[in-house]
Design a protein around this motif. Structure first.
Motif, mmCIF file in Angstrom:
data_model
loop_
_atom_site.group_PDB
_atom_site.id
_atom_site.type_symbol
_atom_site.label_atom_id
_atom_site.label_comp_id
_atom_site.label_asym_id
_atom_site.label_seq_id
_atom_site.Cartn_x
_atom_site.Cartn_y
_atom_site.Cartn_z
ATOM 1 N N GLY A 37 40.484 48.983 76.131
ATOM 2 C CA GLY A 37 39.481 48.092 75.594
ATOM 3 C C GLY A 37 40.018 47.171 74.516
ATOM 4 O O GLY A 37 41.209 47.157 74.211
ATOM 5 N N SER A 38 39.107 46.403 73.926
ATOM 6 C CA SER A 38 39.474 45.408 72.921
ATOM 7 C C SER A 38 38.578 45.509 71.699
ATOM 8 O O SER A 38 37.414 45.907 71.789
ATOM 9 N N LEU A 39 39.134 45.132 70.568
ATOM 10 C CA LEU A 39 38.398 44.999 69.323
ATOM 11 C C LEU A 39 38.950 43.810 68.566
ATOM 12 O O LEU A 39 40.126 43.483 68.689
ATOM 13 N N ARG A 40 38.108 43.205 67.753
ATOM 14 C CA ARG A 40 38.527 42.124 66.876
ATOM 15 C C ARG A 40 38.211 42.515 65.442
ATOM 16 O O ARG A 40 37.042 42.654 65.076
ATOM 17 N N LEU A 41 39.236 42.683 64.643
ATOM 18 C CA LEU A 41 39.074 43.002 63.237
ATOM 19 C C LEU A 41 39.044 41.722 62.413
ATOM 20 O O LEU A 41 39.737 40.758 62.728
ATOM 21 N N SER A 42 38.248 41.737 61.364
ATOM 22 C CA SER A 42 38.188 40.625 60.437
ATOM 23 C C SER A 42 38.513 41.114 59.035
ATOM 24 O O SER A 42 38.231 42.258 58.687
ATOM 25 N N CYS A 43 39.093 40.246 58.247
ATOM 26 C CA CYS A 43 39.386 40.522 56.852
ATOM 27 C C CYS A 43 38.885 39.342 56.046
ATOM 28 O O CYS A 43 39.474 38.258 56.099
ATOM 29 N N ALA A 44 37.803 39.554 55.330
ATOM 30 C CA ALA A 44 37.202 38.504 54.524
ATOM 31 C C ALA A 44 37.749 38.559 53.109
ATOM 32 O O ALA A 44 37.757 39.616 52.485
ATOM 33 N N ALA A 45 38.193 37.420 52.610
ATOM 34 C CA ALA A 45 38.799 37.330 51.295
ATOM 35 C C ALA A 45 37.929 36.517 50.357
ATOM 36 O O ALA A 45 37.331 35.517 50.760
ATOM 37 N N SER A 46 37.888 36.952 49.114
ATOM 38 C CA SER A 46 37.203 36.217 48.067
ATOM 39 C C SER A 46 38.235 35.582 47.150
ATOM 40 O O SER A 46 39.232 36.205 46.796
ATOM 41 N N GLY A 47 37.989 34.346 46.772
ATOM 42 C CA GLY A 47 38.897 33.649 45.885
ATOM 43 C C GLY A 47 39.588 32.482 46.562
ATOM 44 O O GLY A 47 39.803 32.489 47.779
ATOM 45 N N ARG A 48 39.964 31.522 45.769
ATOM 46 C CA ARG A 48 40.586 30.312 46.299
ATOM 47 C C ARG A 48 42.077 30.443 46.568
ATOM 48 O O ARG A 48 42.687 29.504 47.072
ATOM 49 N N THR A 49 42.666 31.574 46.221
ATOM 50 C CA THR A 49 44.089 31.764 46.434
ATOM 51 C C THR A 49 44.435 32.215 47.844
ATOM 52 O O THR A 49 45.612 32.280 48.193
ATOM 53 N N PHE A 50 43.452 32.519 48.665
ATOM 54 C CA PHE A 50 43.703 33.047 50.004
ATOM 55 C C PHE A 50 44.653 32.157 50.803
ATOM 56 O O PHE A 50 45.587 32.645 51.444
ATOM 57 N N SER A 51 44.428 30.870 50.782
ATOM 58 C CA SER A 51 45.220 29.952 51.584
ATOM 59 C C SER A 51 46.659 29.808 51.096
ATOM 60 O O SER A 51 47.486 29.229 51.798
ATOM 61 N N ARG A 52 46.971 30.340 49.935
ATOM 62 C CA ARG A 52 48.307 30.230 49.368
ATOM 63 C C ARG A 52 49.210 31.405 49.718
ATOM 64 O O ARG A 52 50.422 31.327 49.478
ATOM 65 N N VAL A 53 48.648 32.472 50.239
ATOM 66 C CA VAL A 53 49.414 33.711 50.389
ATOM 67 C C VAL A 53 49.484 34.162 51.838
ATOM 68 O O VAL A 53 48.577 33.924 52.633
ATOM 69 N N ALA A 54 50.597 34.821 52.146
ATOM 70 C CA ALA A 54 50.725 35.471 53.437
ATOM 71 C C ALA A 54 49.824 36.695 53.492
ATOM 72 O O ALA A 54 49.535 37.316 52.469
ATOM 73 N N MET A 55 49.415 37.048 54.692
ATOM 74 C CA MET A 55 48.547 38.190 54.906
ATOM 75 C C MET A 55 49.152 39.110 55.951
ATOM 76 O O MET A 55 49.895 38.670 56.827
ATOM 77 N N GLY A 56 48.816 40.375 55.857
ATOM 78 C CA GLY A 56 49.315 41.336 56.818
ATOM 79 C C GLY A 56 48.270 42.353 57.207
ATOM 80 O O GLY A 56 47.287 42.570 56.498
ATOM 81 N N TRP A 57 48.491 42.952 58.369
ATOM 82 C CA TRP A 57 47.714 44.099 58.828
ATOM 83 C C TRP A 57 48.628 45.316 58.890
ATOM 84 O O TRP A 57 49.748 45.234 59.415
ATOM 85 N N PHE A 58 48.146 46.432 58.374
ATOM 86 C CA PHE A 58 48.845 47.702 58.408
ATOM 87 C C PHE A 58 47.888 48.765 58.908
ATOM 88 O O PHE A 58 46.671 48.593 58.858
ATOM 89 N N ARG A 59 48.439 49.871 59.387
ATOM 90 C CA ARG A 59 47.588 50.960 59.833
ATOM 91 C C ARG A 59 48.178 52.295 59.412
ATOM 92 O O ARG A 59 49.387 52.432 59.220
ATOM 93 N N GLN A 60 47.285 53.278 59.287
ATOM 94 C CA GLN A 60 47.699 54.578 58.792
ATOM 95 C C GLN A 60 46.868 55.677 59.433
ATOM 96 O O GLN A 60 45.651 55.554 59.564
#
Length: 124
Positions: free
Chosen positions: A16-39
């Motif tokens: 099957g499939s899923l779509r995860l979202s990560c909502a960020a607060s703050g204006r710095t979001f567009s300046r930084v790299a983002m990653g997904w990790f799992r545990q």
């Protein structure tokens, strides 16, 4: 500096499939790299995927390459992880994370901010 909230986890069947979202607060979001990790319990937090600040560079763990797609919409301060062809071994808590740099990293220790995680369970 970046407040992160994951959503979209759940229970799906093998394949099957899923779509995860990560909502960020703050204006710095567009300046930084983002990653997904799992545990999973008793294991290290492992790299899944990262995306540069502009979205022009992406990288994936070998275990998910070809099945998962990371993306971001800087206008919406949101990052996504589209997960297709899910396998039971993908079962984990998935975390989004933000770096202090525009380029991504596979090393969890190099990420500055973390969400609380969202559970993904793939039934066998």
């Amino acid at each position: 500096q970046v407040q992160l909230v994951e959503s979209g986890g759940g229970l799906v069947q093998d394949g099957g499939s899923l779509r995860l979202s990560c909502a960020a607060s703050g204006r710095t979001f567009s300046r930084v790299a983002m990653g997904w990790f799992r545990q999973t319990p008793g294991k290290e937090r492992n790299f899944v995927a990262y995306i540069s600040s502009s979205g022009d560079t992406v990288n994936y763990a070998k275990s998910v390459k070809g099945r998962f797609t990371i993306s971001r919409d800087n206008a919406k301060n949101t990052m996504y992880l589209q997960m297709n062809s899910l396998k039971p071994e993908d079962t984990a808590v998935y975390y989004c994370a933000a770096r202090a740099y525009s380029t991504g990293s596979t090393n969890a220790a190099q990420y500055r901010d973390w969400g609380q995680g969202t559970q993904v369970t793939v039934s066998s």
